[in-house]
Structures are given as structure tokens and as C-alpha cells.
Write a protein that holds these residues in place. Structure first.
Motif: not given
Length: 532
Positions: A339-340, A357-359, A369-370, A389-394
Motif C-alpha cells: 500500500w505504500d 499521498l499513498s493509500i 483499512d486501505p 503504482l511503484f511496482y516495477r524495477t529499473e
């Protein structure tokens, strides 16, 4: 030879992938008429480009500027990057075709990609959409449309989560054929986005056969990415193979944390399909984060029928409890929530305070609850609340970026720089200078000729856009000029609307839309259509 403009002494990167050379470029009206060392050629105007790179204007293969360019023809966030053509209609969402009896559903669907307020949506097809630019004034850059599966499905059968009947599928095929015959460059799907996600593999394959029959492009935002063998990619390759269609896999990324670091396995799937005869490519943008409407991450049954039915459905306490429980387990079939790493980038009143802001942070502030935060935001704002959504890699992204099958697209929009406090993804403001500054000059992930090729000639070839994407005699004068030493993006996730540095001139159809680093008042863009 009559020449209107002579660009002298540039380091020419011509869009073919060839190494840079020194050259002059002569322009008459909207076309390039000569390329080479032209010392004695007279011209009405000369421009000294010594020390600067001259290349084709960038063709952004993946954008969602369908509505933003109707609201603001300047397209400032893109032209100041050197973009001269926006490819719209991606991820199944396009501003045509419309069924007049379902305009409220079309409007709800379009809220994914922008503000429909002030737009009557009083057109029906691609021709009518094109007329909006003719009647309201040309944009600063060109528009090359795809037609979206979601728009087609709504026009034919509404927002229902069920298989299409034979008659409904025939209607979809007819609408698709009409759009392609009117000049759409291909069809896109959004197979995690309703209602495109409601379409069965057989439905998508039948539509892809219509695309193949006209040698157009099939661009897919794929199905759920969860699974050890990358089922989303396998599904897309299987559909394309069965339909015999040219495939463009949209915004390639690994969004499942359990699969981070497996980029080599991903590209091997595309290489294997290519070796078996499939015409395949993918696009990628140079950021380790994505952005989309929050509602996409709700279970499909929650979204059925559009925003109003969602609100009615959630009025039941037991149904809402079920939705929260399912949502808490993850999204897209099992990706766990972190969630962050989920940050709100757009929300209307009374939730503007959530922007940036993050959830997790919002849930802590509210003491809930988130999953409840997610549902409440979607209930209040429907499709118009966005997240990053920060869900990947460089590391994974860099592998994709450097691969020979890659094109570069932003997945962004042509925006004005004033965003009234919203924090959209910086890709809309910095993708192309970021490639040239960070990944060419600084990190040397790509060579200059290769990078420009992926942003110009490769895209023109994928879409069969004639006479653009290369600097050559007879081509349209869509050009970008930049300082290779200074060019860099400034936009960040916290301050995303900062303009890039180092783009000096941009020409669209022979006219300056950026001159000496400043946007002009010229609006020479055209609505492009696929040749029959």
C-alpha cells in the motif's frame, strides 16, 4: 530549387538507426526536399544547428491524448519534448465509435483518460472525431488514431460482463471494419480494463482477424500478468498467431513482485514468437512506475455496468464487505498490495488532500483499512481518480528498453503544464528527454542512433505511417532539434509538470512549434489516417 528553410550544420540522426552524420536539411512547405552538404543552396531562411542534433520528430506510439488535445490544442507537455505525432486510442479506450443510445456509458469509459466535461460527444465514428479537430482548430502536433476494443464493445452491447452473442460479435466486427476503413491504424485492447476485459479470447481473436485482413496493427494491454510462465504475454502471442495479425505489446513491464528480475525470460518469449514467423514488437517507457485509474484494480464484477451501477451495488453492506474482502487479497488475480507503493495522483473534491499521498498514508490518517479507502475513492470519483503504482524495477525496464524489438512510448498525455494541483505521472512531461539524457548520454543503455530509431522510424514502420519517422528527401518535415550535452528531463513524481531542458526547435509539417526552446502559436498538426 526554392527552399523556405535550410537547417545547416546539424549532427543528423536520420531515424533509420544509422550512426550520426553532419548534414544540412532543406525544407519547402511541409516537406524535406534535400539532405546532405548543401553549401550553395539559397533559402528564404537559414538556421545554424552546429553542435545540435537534428532528428525526426518523435512519434509517441502509446498515448491517451484523445481528449486532452480536444480541450487544449497546444499539446505543450509533448511538443516541448520533441514529439510531433501522438498515437491515440490505446488500451481499448478511444473517442469513437459511439452508439448514440449509450453515450452515458461511453462518457464513463472515457473518464479513464480525461475530462469529458464540456464535450458533447455528438459524433459517432472516426470521421466525426476527426472533424472535431477540423472544426475546433488543428492541434500543434499530428494525431494518429487506433480504435479501442472497449469503445467498440460498448457501442455494440453496453457494459455487460458476459460473452457476446453472434449478432453482437458481428456488430463489433462491422464497427471495427468501418473504423479501419476510415483510417484507424489498428485496434487496441485493454484486457484488465472493463469492458474490454469482459471479452473472451475467442472474441478478441475474431476482431484481430478483421485487423489482420487490413494489415493493420493489433496493440494489446494484456490480461492479468500473474503466473510463473507470464500468461499475459503467452495469451497475446497466442491470439496474434491464431489471427495472423501484427502484434504490438503495450507498455511491457513486470508488475508482479515475485517475478522481478526475470526480464530476460520475458524477451525470450517475444524472440521465440518472432523466430516462428510472428510480426511482433513491444513498447516501453523509461520509468519504474505505472499510472492508471484506481478503479481498474477492483474486481471485475464490481465494475460491471459502469460507475452508476457500481455505486448502486456498493449500497448493500454485504456486497461491499465482499468487495473489500476480495480487494484486500490483491489485484489482477493475485498480485499482493504494497500500500505504500500506491500513490494517489488525481482526486476531486472533497479528496484533493489525498493527492501525492499513498493509500497507506491515507488509511492511517483516516483510521480505516486501505481497501476501504480504495472503494470510497472509487465510489466518489468513479473512473476519474488516478494512482501511480511503484511496482516495477529499473533493471527490468532497462533490459526491455535496450532490446531490438522495443519501441519507446510514453503511455502519457499531451497536457498543459498547469495541472491545478494534480500530480500526473512525469512520463507525460519527460519521457523523450529522459531517454536522450539519462539512458543515452549518462548511462549509455542505448546508442544515440538506436534510441532515435526506437522513437521514430521503428514506430512509423510498426504503424505504416507514410513519409514520417525519417529525415529523408520527400518526407514530411516533422523534426526535433536538441542539445545532446544539455538535454534532460526535470519532471519527477513529486513535481511532475516541470518542462525538460535542451529541446531547442521542433517542427511539425514544416512549421516551428518550438523555437529557441519556447512553444510558438503555430498549430500545424494533422489528423493522420492509415492508407487503405
Amino acid at each position: 530549387m526554392d527552399v523556405d528553410l535550410l537547417l545547416r550544420g546539424a549532427t543528423l540522426v536520420d531515424g533509420t538507426g544509422a550512426p550520426p552524420t553532419l548534414a544540412d536539411v532543406a525544407i519547402r512547405s511541409d516537406r524535406i526536399v534535400a539532405v546532405g552538404i548543401l553549401p550553395d543552396l539559397p533559402a528564404a531562411r537559414e538556421c545554424d544547428l552546429q553542435g545540435l542534433v537534428l532528428c525526426p520528430g518523435f512519434i509517441d506510439i502509446h498515448t491517451h491524448s484523445d481528449l486532452t488535445l480536444l480541450h487544449d490544442r497546444a499539446g505543450a507537455s509533448k511538443v516541448l519534448q520533441g514529439v510531433t505525432t501522438e498515437v491515440t486510442g490505446n488500451c481499448s479506450i478511444s473517442a469513437f465509435p459511439f452508439a448514440s443510445e449509450r453515450l452515458s456509458l461511453h462518457r464513463d469509459h472515457l473518464d479513464w483518460i480525461g475530462d469529458t466535461a464540456g464535450l458533447d460527444l455528438d459524433w459517432r465514428d472516426l470521421d466525426g472525431y476527426a472533424d472535431q479537430f477540423s472544426n475546433g482548430g488543428a492541434p500543434a502536433l499530428n494525431v494518429a488514431p487506433l480504435v479501442g476494443h472497449g469503445a467498440i464493445r460498448i457501442a455494440a452491447m453496453g457494459f455487460d460482463q458476459r460473452s457476446a452473442t453472434a449478432a453482437e460479435l458481428a456488430a463489433m466486427c462491422s464497427l471495427l471494419a468501418e473504423s479501419l476503413d476510415q483510417g484507424a491504424f489498428g485496434m487496441s485492447t485493454g484486457l484488465t480494463i472493463v469492458p474490454s476485459s469482459f471479452g473472451s479470447p475467442d472474441e478478441v481473436c475474431e476482431l484481430a482477424k478483421v485487423v489482420a485482413g487490413r494489415d493493420a496493427l493489433y496493440a494489446t494491454h494484456s490480461r492479468s500478468p500473474v503466473g510463473e510462465d507470464f500468461p499475459d504475454i503467452r495469451d497475446a502471442l497466442s491470439t496474434a498467431t491464431a489471427a495472423g495479425v501484427r502484434l504490438q505489446f503495450s507498455h511491457l513491464a513486470i508488475n508482479e513482485p515475485a517475478r522481478w528480475g526475470q526480464a530476460d525470460r520475458v524477451v525470450a518469449l517475444f524472440e521465440d514468437a518472432e523466430s516462428k514467423g510472428l510480426d511482433v514488437g513491444f513498447d516501453v517507457y523509461p520509468y519504474a512506475a505505472s499510472s492508471s485509474p484506481l478503479v481498474q484494480y477492483l474486481p471485475g464484477w464490481v465494475q460491471e455496468g459502469g460507475t452508476e451501477e457500481l455505486r448502486e451495488r456498493m449500497s448493500s453492506a454485504s456486497t461491499r464487505a465482499r468487495a473489500e474482502a476480495e480487494l484486500s487479497t490483491g489485484f489482477f488475480g493475485g498480485i499482493p498490495w504494497i500500500w505504500d507503493r500506491v500513490v494517489v495522483s488525481r482526486a476531486g473534491a472533497p479528496d484533493t488532500w489525498c493527492t501525492g499521498l499513498s493509500i497507506e498514508r491515507i488509511a492511517d490518517e483516516l483510521g480505516v483499512d486501505p481497501a476501504a479507502v480504495v472503494l470510497d475513492l472509487c465510489l466518489r470519483h468513479g473512473n476519474s481518480v488516478d494512482i501511480v503504482l511503484f511496482y516495477r524495477t529499473e533493471e527490468d525496464m532497462s533490459v526491455f528498453l535496450a532490446h531490438r524489438l522495443a519501441a519507446i512510448g510514453s503511455d502519457g498525455m499531451a497536457f498543459p503544464f498547469e495541472q491545478q494541483g494534480r500530480k500526473p505521472h512525469p512520463r507525460s512531461f519527460g519521457t523523450y528527454p529522459r531517454i536522450l539524457g539519462r539512458y543515452v548520454r549518462d548511462k549509455q543503455t542505448l546508442g544515440l542512433g538506436d534510441a532515435v530509431h526506437k522513437m521514430t522510424g521503428v514506430v512509423a514502420d510498426r504503424l505504416k505511417i507514410a513519409d514520417r519517422g525519417r529525415v529523408e528527401e520527400g518526407a514530411f518535415a516533422d523534426l526535433a532539434v536538441f542539445d545532446p550535452v544539455r538535454i534532460v528531463d526535470q519532471a519527477t513524481f513529486f513535481d511532475p509538470t516541470l518542462p525538460p531542458i535542451g529541446v531547442v526547435h521542433v517542427l511539425v509539417n514544416g512549421e516551428f512549434v518550438v523555437e529557441d526552446g519556447r512553444q510558438t502559436q503555430s498549430r500545424p498538426g494533422r489528423f493522420l489516417r492509415r492508407a487503405g
